[in-house]
Design a protein around this motif. Sequence first.
Motif, mmCIF file in Angstrom:
data_model
loop_
_atom_site.group_PDB
_atom_site.id
_atom_site.type_symbol
_atom_site.label_atom_id
_atom_site.label_comp_id
_atom_site.label_asym_id
_atom_site.label_seq_id
_atom_site.Cartn_x
_atom_site.Cartn_y
_atom_site.Cartn_z
ATOM 1 N N TYR A 1 0.830 -1.205 0.000
ATOM 2 C CA TYR A 1 0.000 0.000 0.000
ATOM 3 C C TYR A 1 0.869 1.262 0.000
ATOM 4 O O TYR A 1 0.617 2.206 -0.756
ATOM 5 C CB TYR A 1 -0.937 -0.001 1.215
ATOM 6 C CG TYR A 1 -1.541 1.346 1.493
ATOM 7 C CD1 TYR A 1 -2.565 1.854 0.700
ATOM 8 C CD2 TYR A 1 -1.065 2.133 2.542
ATOM 9 C CE1 TYR A 1 -3.102 3.108 0.941
ATOM 10 C CE2 TYR A 1 -1.594 3.380 2.790
ATOM 11 C CZ TYR A 1 -2.611 3.870 1.989
ATOM 12 O OH TYR A 1 -3.129 5.108 2.233
ATOM 13 N N GLN A 2 1.902 1.285 0.860
ATOM 14 C CA GLN A 2 2.772 2.461 0.937
ATOM 15 C C GLN A 2 3.490 2.705 -0.393
ATOM 16 O O GLN A 2 3.641 3.851 -0.828
ATOM 17 C CB GLN A 2 3.789 2.310 2.077
ATOM 18 C CG GLN A 2 3.180 2.411 3.449
ATOM 19 C CD GLN A 2 2.579 3.785 3.720
ATOM 20 O OE1 GLN A 2 2.981 4.793 3.164
ATOM 21 N NE2 GLN A 2 1.585 3.812 4.585
ATOM 22 N N ALA A 3 3.927 1.630 -1.048
ATOM 23 C CA ALA A 3 4.600 1.779 -2.341
ATOM 24 C C ALA A 3 3.634 2.344 -3.384
ATOM 25 O O ALA A 3 4.013 3.217 -4.180
ATOM 26 C CB ALA A 3 5.169 0.437 -2.802
ATOM 27 N N ILE A 4 2.411 1.858 -3.361
ATOM 28 C CA ILE A 4 1.404 2.377 -4.297
ATOM 29 C C ILE A 4 1.098 3.843 -3.979
ATOM 30 O O ILE A 4 1.033 4.684 -4.881
ATOM 31 C CB ILE A 4 0.120 1.526 -4.242
ATOM 32 C CG1 ILE A 4 0.395 0.128 -4.803
ATOM 33 C CG2 ILE A 4 -1.020 2.206 -4.992
ATOM 34 C CD1 ILE A 4 -0.720 -0.870 -4.553
ATOM 35 N N ARG A 5 0.952 4.125 -2.704
ATOM 36 C CA ARG A 5 0.624 5.497 -2.276
ATOM 37 C C ARG A 5 1.687 6.503 -2.704
ATOM 38 O O ARG A 5 1.373 7.632 -3.075
ATOM 39 C CB ARG A 5 0.453 5.515 -0.764
ATOM 40 C CG ARG A 5 0.015 6.840 -0.229
ATOM 41 C CD ARG A 5 -0.328 6.713 1.237
ATOM 42 N NE ARG A 5 -0.725 8.012 1.737
ATOM 43 C CZ ARG A 5 -0.342 8.504 2.888
ATOM 44 N NH1 ARG A 5 0.420 7.787 3.691
ATOM 45 N NH2 ARG A 5 -0.738 9.682 3.281
ATOM 46 N N THR A 6 2.952 6.070 -2.674
ATOM 47 C CA THR A 6 4.045 6.961 -3.072
ATOM 48 C C THR A 6 4.353 6.848 -4.574
ATOM 49 O O THR A 6 5.340 7.406 -5.035
ATOM 50 C CB THR A 6 5.330 6.683 -2.251
ATOM 51 O OG1 THR A 6 5.739 5.329 -2.473
ATOM 52 C CG2 THR A 6 5.094 6.937 -0.770
#
Length: 108
Positions: free
Chosen positions: A67-72
């Motif tokens: 999720y964090q990778a997608i968010r960034t």
Amino acid sequence: MFAAIADPLAFLVCDITFHRAVASASGNRVMASMIEMVSAIFYERRRETVDRNRDLRPTAEAHHAIYQAIRTRNAALAERLMNDHLLAAEKAQIAEGDLFGNGEDGKR
């Protein structure tokens, strides 16, 4: 998802919801459709064995990292993390004797 760690069935619902959301957000309509098609089958198979599952925290942590990778907007990292996550999930299901709907002993 972390709130469901102590409840394997609730965690399974969160797991499927996460994968549906990622597939939908990918913009890949074919992938999103495939995930939708297999989600119900996956749920039915996994709900029979989900209580055999080991610690669910690593899965929740993997989802959070994805999720964090997608968010960034780090597509390369998100892809690598998802691939790693899916391989780990496959290994766990084999260990549980549940890949392809097998029973406890790994046989149909």
